[in-house]
Write a protein that holds these residues in place. Structure first.
Motif, short mmCIF file in Angstrom:
data_model
loop_
_atom_site.label_atom_id
_atom_site.label_comp_id
_atom_site.label_asym_id
_atom_site.label_seq_id
_atom_site.Cartn_x
_atom_site.Cartn_y
_atom_site.Cartn_z
N GLN A 194 9.14 -47.72 47.57
CA GLN A 194 10.82 -47.89 47.69
C GLN A 194 11.53 -48.08 46.39
O GLN A 194 12.33 -47.15 45.99
N VAL A 195 10.99 -48.85 45.41
CA VAL A 195 11.55 -49.01 44.15
C VAL A 195 11.51 -47.94 43.39
O VAL A 195 12.27 -47.35 42.94
N PHE A 196 10.19 -47.30 43.35
CA PHE A 196 10.31 -45.95 42.54
C PHE A 196 11.28 -45.07 43.08
O PHE A 196 11.67 -44.24 42.30
N ALA A 197 11.55 -44.69 44.53
CA ALA A 197 12.20 -43.62 44.97
C ALA A 197 13.69 -44.01 44.78
O ALA A 197 14.46 -43.02 44.09
N THR A 198 13.97 -45.48 44.63
CA THR A 198 15.31 -45.97 44.32
C THR A 198 15.56 -45.60 42.68
O THR A 198 16.74 -44.98 42.53
N ALA A 199 14.70 -45.70 41.83
CA ALA A 199 14.81 -45.50 40.33
C ALA A 199 14.84 -44.07 40.39
O ALA A 199 15.79 -43.60 39.53
N LEU A 200 14.22 -43.17 40.85
CA LEU A 200 14.37 -41.80 40.82
C LEU A 200 15.92 -41.37 41.16
O LEU A 200 16.48 -40.35 40.63
N SER A 201 16.17 -41.93 42.24
CA SER A 201 17.66 -41.65 43.00
C SER A 201 18.52 -41.84 41.88
O SER A 201 19.59 -40.91 41.86
N GLU A 202 18.43 -42.94 41.27
CA GLU A 202 19.53 -43.31 40.38
C GLU A 202 19.49 -42.25 39.23
O GLU A 202 20.53 -41.99 38.73
N LEU A 203 18.26 -41.91 38.85
CA LEU A 203 18.09 -41.03 37.59
C LEU A 203 19.02 -39.68 37.88
O LEU A 203 19.55 -39.09 37.18
N CYS A 204 18.65 -39.23 39.20
CA CYS A 204 19.19 -37.84 39.42
C CYS A 204 20.77 -38.23 39.72
O CYS A 204 21.45 -37.10 39.33
N PHE A 205 21.32 -39.41 40.26
CA PHE A 205 22.78 -39.36 40.50
C PHE A 205 23.56 -39.78 39.03
O PHE A 205 24.60 -39.23 39.10
N CYS B 264 10.15 -37.17 50.96
CA CYS B 264 9.89 -38.16 52.26
C CYS B 264 8.40 -38.74 51.82
O CYS B 264 7.59 -38.39 52.40
N PRO B 265 8.54 -39.77 51.11
CA PRO B 265 7.15 -40.57 51.08
C PRO B 265 6.63 -41.02 52.28
O PRO B 265 7.54 -41.77 53.26
N TYR B 266 5.58 -41.00 52.67
CA TYR B 266 5.24 -41.26 54.41
C TYR B 266 3.85 -41.85 54.11
O TYR B 266 2.64 -41.13 53.58
N TYR C 15 -0.50 -41.31 43.48
CA TYR C 15 -0.24 -39.90 43.30
C TYR C 15 1.39 -39.40 43.93
O TYR C 15 1.83 -38.34 43.57
N VAL C 16 1.56 -40.16 45.16
CA VAL C 16 2.90 -39.91 45.62
C VAL C 16 4.08 -40.14 44.51
O VAL C 16 4.85 -39.38 44.51
N MET C 17 3.98 -41.07 43.95
CA MET C 17 4.88 -41.39 42.70
C MET C 17 4.75 -40.29 41.76
O MET C 17 5.95 -39.79 41.37
N SER D 208 -4.36 -37.39 34.97
CA SER D 208 -5.02 -38.16 34.09
C SER D 208 -4.55 -39.62 34.08
O SER D 208 -3.63 -39.98 34.64
N ALA D 209 -5.39 -40.78 33.48
CA ALA D 209 -4.88 -42.18 33.34
C ALA D 209 -3.52 -42.20 32.64
O ALA D 209 -2.51 -42.84 32.96
N GLU D 210 -3.25 -41.27 31.65
CA GLU D 210 -1.75 -41.29 30.98
C GLU D 210 -0.89 -40.71 31.97
O GLU D 210 0.22 -41.41 31.80
N GLU D 211 -1.12 -39.77 32.89
CA GLU D 211 -0.20 -39.37 33.71
C GLU D 211 0.39 -40.52 34.72
O GLU D 211 1.50 -40.62 35.19
N ILE D 212 -0.62 -41.36 35.18
CA ILE D 212 -0.51 -42.40 36.19
C ILE D 212 0.30 -43.51 35.35
O ILE D 212 1.21 -44.18 35.99
N ASN D 213 -0.47 -43.70 34.20
CA ASN D 213 0.63 -44.89 33.67
C ASN D 213 1.92 -44.59 33.40
O ASN D 213 2.68 -45.41 33.15
N GLU D 214 2.10 -43.31 33.34
CA GLU D 214 3.81 -42.91 32.95
C GLU D 214 4.71 -43.36 34.15
O GLU D 214 5.60 -43.69 33.99
N VAL D 215 4.02 -43.07 35.33
CA VAL D 215 5.05 -43.29 36.29
C VAL D 215 5.02 -45.04 36.61
O VAL D 215 5.88 -45.59 37.06
N LYS D 216 3.72 -45.63 36.33
CA LYS D 216 3.68 -47.08 36.20
C LYS D 216 4.88 -47.53 35.45
O LYS D 216 5.68 -48.78 35.83
N ASP D 217 4.96 -47.20 34.22
CA ASP D 217 5.74 -47.64 33.20
C ASP D 217 7.25 -47.20 33.82
O ASP D 217 8.02 -48.15 33.30
#
Length: 240
Positions: free
Chosen positions: A53-64, A112-114, A188-190, A217-226
């Motif tokens: 939920q927090v990740f989708a909120t962050a992406l929504s704010e980025l788009c907005f 729609c994350p499900y 992966y969904v993130m 890759s670990a770097e790609e997953i760490n990017e979304v964690k960051d």
């Protein structure tokens, strides 16, 4: 982030404000995040719904707010469309999905994350093409509980617009990265959501433009964690 959460005891939580426009809710609400939730994110464990939920909120704010990212992406709330909610309050969720489709009818894609049976997937709804792309990092045949409600909501949405034809959705398995471990689905969904917004927000053919089966890759997953952690640290509110 870990240092920030050290003052919390087991079971205590903080909150992140979420506006009603993010997930087409009837009012603003708060996302509760526990120290266990953030520990799971940092350790690579299975992700709770609050993290998504927090990740989708962050992406929504980025788009907005960011002119570099076209405002062509909408979101549905992962809690509202979860299998758990579909079981407990199907009529309410059908109304929520129908209302979200109407509110987001101008968007290129609705993300729609499900989750169902302890597995996260990303459903990407393209209303204009009457298609749902299934981004599943453990691809196998699934009888998704959300399929019938989403189809019914789409029919209701079209009829509310005065259209009686073209009320059937086509469900398309996407060629997407496949997870190497059993607990990676949330990450992966993130990453799927992040890649769609950053690279494919205006794609005319998502199945063609987004085609990859190799694991991230670990770097790609760490990017979304960051990305998650940066938004969280700037928006978290500690409860008194």
């Amino acid at each position: 982030m870990k240092t920030m959460m050290l003052g919390l005891k087991e079971g205590e939580h903080v909150k992140v404000h979420c506006t009603k426009r993010t997930f087409n809710m009837e009012k603003d609400f708060e996302i509760s995040v526990t120290v266990e939730d953030t520990d799971q994110l940092l350790s690579g464990a299975w992700l709770n719904i609050s993290i998504i939920q927090v990740f989708a909120t962050a992406l929504s704010e980025l788009c907005f707010h960011d002119d570099c990212h076209p405002n062509s992406i909408g979101f549905m709330c992962p809690e509202m469309i979860s299998a758990t909610m579909l079981k407990s309050d199907a009529d309410r969720i059908l109304l929520y999905i129908t209302r979200s489709m109407s509110a987001l009818s101008s968007k290129t894609f609705i993300l729609c994350p499900y989750y169902e049976k302890s597995h996260w997937m990303l459903l990407v709804l393209c209303l204009s093409k009457r298609e749902v792309y299934i981004f599943d990092s453990q691809q196998k045949k699934r009888n998704l509980m959300i399929k019938e409600p989403l189809n019914n909501a789409f029919r209701s949405y079209k009829r509310l617009g005065g259209q009686s034809k073209g009320t059937k959705l086509t469900w398309i398995p996407a060629q997407c990265a496949q997870q190497p471990g059993s607990l990676d689905c949330g990450y992966y969904v993130m990453r799927f959501m992040y890649d769609i917004i950053m690279n494919h927000a205006n794609s005319q053919d998502l199945t063609k433009d987004f085609s990859r089966t190799l694991p991230y890759s670990a770097e790609e997953i760490n990017e979304v964690k960051d990305f998650w952690a940066d938004y969280f640290m700037n928006n978290v509110e500690f409860l008194a």
